[in-house]
Design a protein around this motif. Structure first.
Motif, PDB file in Angstrom:
ATOM      1  N   UNK A  65       0.911  -1.295   0.019  1.00 31.70           N
ATOM      2  CA  UNK A  65      -0.019  -0.080   0.013  1.00 31.70           C
ATOM      3  C   UNK A  65       0.959   1.086  -0.140  1.00 31.70           C
ATOM      4  N   UNK A  66       0.475   2.228  -0.801  1.00 33.54           N
ATOM      5  CA  UNK A  66       1.257   3.396  -0.766  1.00 33.54           C
ATOM      6  C   UNK A  66       0.832   4.467   0.355  1.00 33.54           C
ATOM      7  N   UNK A  67       1.415   5.325   0.395  1.00 26.80           N
ATOM      8  CA  UNK A  67       1.270   6.409   1.569  1.00 26.80           C
ATOM      9  C   UNK A  67      -0.294   6.730   1.238  1.00 26.80           C
ATOM     10  N   UNK A  77       4.458  12.596   2.998  1.00 32.85           N
ATOM     11  CA  UNK A  77       3.755  13.226   1.986  1.00 32.85           C
ATOM     12  C   UNK A  77       4.035  12.932   0.697  1.00 32.85           C
ATOM     13  N   UNK A  78       4.769  12.003   0.596  1.00 30.70           N
ATOM     14  CA  UNK A  78       5.271  11.482  -0.952  1.00 30.70           C
ATOM     15  C   UNK A  78       4.143  10.516  -1.135  1.00 30.70           C
ATOM     16  N   UNK A 138      -3.936  17.099   2.397  1.00 31.45           N
ATOM     17  CA  UNK A 138      -2.923  16.005   2.293  1.00 31.45           C
ATOM     18  C   UNK A 138      -2.849  15.870   0.610  1.00 31.45           C
ATOM     19  N   UNK A 139      -3.944  15.614  -0.005  1.00 33.02           N
ATOM     20  CA  UNK A 139      -3.708  15.337  -1.440  1.00 33.02           C
ATOM     21  C   UNK A 139      -3.153  16.508  -2.140  1.00 33.02           C
ATOM     22  N   UNK A 140      -3.533  17.815  -1.586  1.00 33.36           N
ATOM     23  CA  UNK A 140      -2.679  19.012  -2.165  1.00 33.36           C
ATOM     24  C   UNK A 140      -1.093  18.955  -2.226  1.00 33.36           C
ATOM     25  N   UNK A 141      -0.682  18.410  -0.844  1.00 35.01           N
ATOM     26  CA  UNK A 141       0.937  18.228  -0.738  1.00 35.01           C
ATOM     27  C   UNK A 141       1.402  17.002  -1.124  1.00 35.01           C
ATOM     28  N   UNK A 142       0.543  15.951  -1.597  1.00 32.77           N
ATOM     29  CA  UNK A 142       0.989  14.667  -1.872  1.00 32.77           C
ATOM     30  C   UNK A 142       1.921  14.834  -3.119  1.00 32.77           C
ATOM     31  N   UNK A 143       3.209  14.819  -3.147  1.00 31.55           N
ATOM     32  CA  UNK A 143       3.921  14.766  -4.273  1.00 31.55           C
ATOM     33  C   UNK A 143       5.092  13.760  -4.333  1.00 31.55           C
ATOM     34  N   UNK A 144       5.609  13.411  -5.412  1.00 28.42           N
ATOM     35  CA  UNK A 144       6.752  12.478  -5.492  1.00 28.42           C
ATOM     36  C   UNK A 144       7.837  13.159  -6.572  1.00 28.42           C
ATOM     37  N   UNK A 145       7.265  14.072  -7.089  1.00 33.47           N
ATOM     38  CA  UNK A 145       8.312  14.811  -8.352  1.00 33.47           C
ATOM     39  C   UNK A 145       8.279  13.824  -9.479  1.00 33.47           C
ATOM     40  N   UNK A 146       8.910  14.493 -10.502  1.00 32.73           N
ATOM     41  CA  UNK A 146       9.099  13.745 -11.644  1.00 32.73           C
ATOM     42  C   UNK A 146      10.414  12.798 -11.427  1.00 32.73           C
ATOM     43  N   UNK A 147      10.141  11.555 -12.329  1.00 40.90           N
ATOM     44  CA  UNK A 147      11.225  10.377 -12.272  1.00 40.90           C
ATOM     45  C   UNK A 147      12.462  11.150 -12.901  1.00 40.90           C
ATOM     46  N   UNK A 148      13.587  11.009 -12.040  1.00 41.35           N
ATOM     47  CA  UNK A 148      14.830  11.474 -12.293  1.00 41.35           C
ATOM     48  C   UNK A 148      15.727  10.814 -11.647  1.00 41.35           C
TER      49      UNK A 148
END
Length: 567
Positions: free
Chosen positions: A105-107, A126-127, A346-356
């Protein structure tokens, strides 16, 4: 007849995607990837791998969300990867009287499924795409942690596929209240000991989970580097006073005009970007159900930005956080203090950024930054010899409820810090080194200089900040710290976060402190972790570059690793 696990081999269309994780620096070449849907799949895969003598020098690794910062999951010695992302249910287990979160399960899945069904939450990161398997086992934290503590502070039980005899997988459930001390050790080891050490985690159970505030108050703000460069004293003051605020808040010594307030519900992320990003940013979240939250937010901002405005003159003005900073995207909408339901925020701040590609380093600080540290931070963020808008130091507020727990109650020993730091550098393949008209990981293999300048910058930055303690944020000795480790105490540091792994910590070129990664991650808790390793994985099946070492032995034999990631 039991169905066989799903295998994706080198001829499968999914192989390219499944042999790598989020960090594009690390690409494995396993014989195949198993997409596990049950603990039986995991046990079968482990048994098959360990029964093949040709795997004696190779590892079998485990991925949940795929956010491991180093090559613990994806490396050249990996024979098989077990992907547990399909094991992602979140539910109340009446037989355990606890909430169950499966390792895949993801965050975001854990957040939405727990909250919508029960109104409760894990105080996790928050990722959104980070997997529970690594996040929780390393002692995951997030924006609710100052108010409610760490995820592992609520862990009641864990289900792990272990291989104590080195060949026969066994599904083992370890509880906080297990009668067998060895099982209690195994439970405890998963409260911050990190993944890839004792077995393959398949399920967690939690009791006493908190109810997050119905609404939260968000504010994001930025300051232009152009103005901060004109007044470096104000940049340094921002960094100094930010740390001092949380030092004094922890000690109960804030200025008298703020002592009527409490701030344990406030979590902040200070984004100290490289000057080429154009702006420095700050994200703040508070309990929005409290009527004094707008006043508390203003008091905090006024404190850390003292001197930015004098009389009628503004030297450094507030502006919109309108660009990506690290893993968080632009936060334009919350420039004006914004009240939102907790789940929406929480959805607003839920980020992982681009794959890099990325390189990361961490530190715990028990007090505000020293002047020497602040000078080093400013020096490396404004250097003209390096330019990368995706390079930064993120400083998270810490302490509060996290520090209410004893250092040995869980495997997370850092229970007196007020700041948690993550040094970050991101980049992509910006050079067609193999002349095939496209950018991909093969360009980096062909030309190591693609990554070299980013690695040099973050290493030099980190080592300069902690130059008085051997280039790393050392921990003090357990007895008489003032006399035995004066450098550690004067630097106000307390080691590193295991979910932000950094193999440089074991490189004598980059770490001259005499303290290994294990010391920096686990402090005095390492002895118990080693004892647990000896009992549950004496053949060192589960290993990676920084896994728990067997007492008196070097790593060897077949092995496995699990994903590690943090906030």
């Amino acid at each position: 007849m039991q169905a066989q696990p799903i295998k994706v081999d080198k001829n499968g269309a999914r192989y390219e995607a499944l042999r790598r994780g989020f960090n594009q620096r690390w690409i494995a070449a396993p014989d195949y990837v198993v997409v596990a849907t049950s603990k039986e799949d995991v046990a079968t895969t482990l048994g098959t791998f360990l029964g093949n003598s040709s795997n004696a020098t190779r590892r079998i690794t485990v991925r949940s969300g795929g956010h491991c910062y180093e090559d613990f999951v994806c490396s050249s010695d990996v024979g098989v990867i077990i992907d547990v992302s399909q094991m992602n249910r979140v539910y109340f287990d009446a037989s355990m009287d606890a909430y169950c979160v499966e390792a895949g399960a993801t965050n975001w899945q854990a957040t939405t499924q727990l909250y919508r069904a029960s109104g409760r939450a894990l105080p996790g990161g928050s990722c959104y795409s980070v997997g529970s398997g690594g996040h929780i086992s390393g002692g995951g934290y997030g924006l609710l942690s100052r108010q409610f503590g760490l995820t592992v502070d609520y862990l009641y039980a864990v289900e792990v596929v272990t291989v104590a005899d080195g060949k026969t997988p066994k599904v083992t459930v370890a509880r906080k209240d297990s009668e067998d001390p060895a099982l209690r050790d195994l439970w405890w080891a998963h409260t911050g000991g990190g993944g890839g050490n004792f077995g393959v985690i398949t399920r967690y159970w939690f009791r006493g989970l908190p109810e997050p505030p119905a609404q939260v108050l968000l504010r994001s703000v930025a300051w232009k580097w152009e103005e901060l460069q004109a007044r470096p004293d104000l940049f340094k003051s921002l960094v100094r006073r930010y740390g001092q605020f949380f030092e004094h808040e922890q000690a109960g010594t804030l200025p008298h005009n703020m002592r009527a307030y409490t701030f344990r519900d406030m979590f902040t992320l200070l984004k100290l970007t490289h000057v080429s990003a154009g702006k420095v940013g700050l994200i703040v979240q508070l309990d929005g159900t409290r009527t004094d939250s707008p006043a508390r937010l203003k008091a905090f901002l006024d404190y850390i930005t003292e001197g930015f405005t004098t009389g009628s003159h503004t030297y450094v003005g507030e502006t919109v956080l309108d660009r990506q900073m690290g893993e968080h995207s632009a936060q334009r909408e919350s420039f004006i203090p914004t009240l939102l339901p907790w789940l929406t925020a929480t959805q607003t701040l839920n980020e992982s950024g681009p794959n890099r590609c990325g390189k990361y380093k961490s530190a715990y600080h028990t007090k505000a930054f020293t002047d020497e540290q602040i000078d080093a931070i400013h020096r490396h963020l404004t250097t003209g010899t390096y330019s990368n808008p995706d390079a930064l130091l993120q400083v998270d507020s810490y302490g509060g409820a996290v520090n209410d727990t004893a250092s040995d109650a869980t495997a997370v020993p850092q229970r007196s810090s007020v700041l948690k730091l993550q040094y970050q550098a991101y980049w992509s393949w910006d050079k067609d080194a193999d002349s095939n008209a496209v950018y991909d990981y093969r360009d980096a293999e062909k030309d190591p200089t693609i990554a070299e300048r980013h690695l040099n910058w973050i290493r030099t930055f980190y080592e300069d900040v902690y130059h008085t303690t051997g280039g790393v944020p050392t921990v003090a000795a357990p007895t008489s710290p003032a006399s035995t480790s004066p450098a550690s105490t004067s630097a106000h540091t307390d080691g590193c976060y295991v979910n932000y792994p950094d193999t440089d910590l074991d490189d004598p070129v980059h770490n001259t402190s005499g303290q290994s990664a294990h010391r920096l991650y686990y402090k005095e808790n390492y002895t118990r972790l080693q004892r647990t390793k000896q009992r549950w994985d004496p053949h060192n099946v589960f290993r990676h570059a920084q896994s728990i070492r067997l007492p008196g032995k070097n790593p060897g034999g077949s092995g496995a690793a699990a994903s590690k990631t943090g906030e």
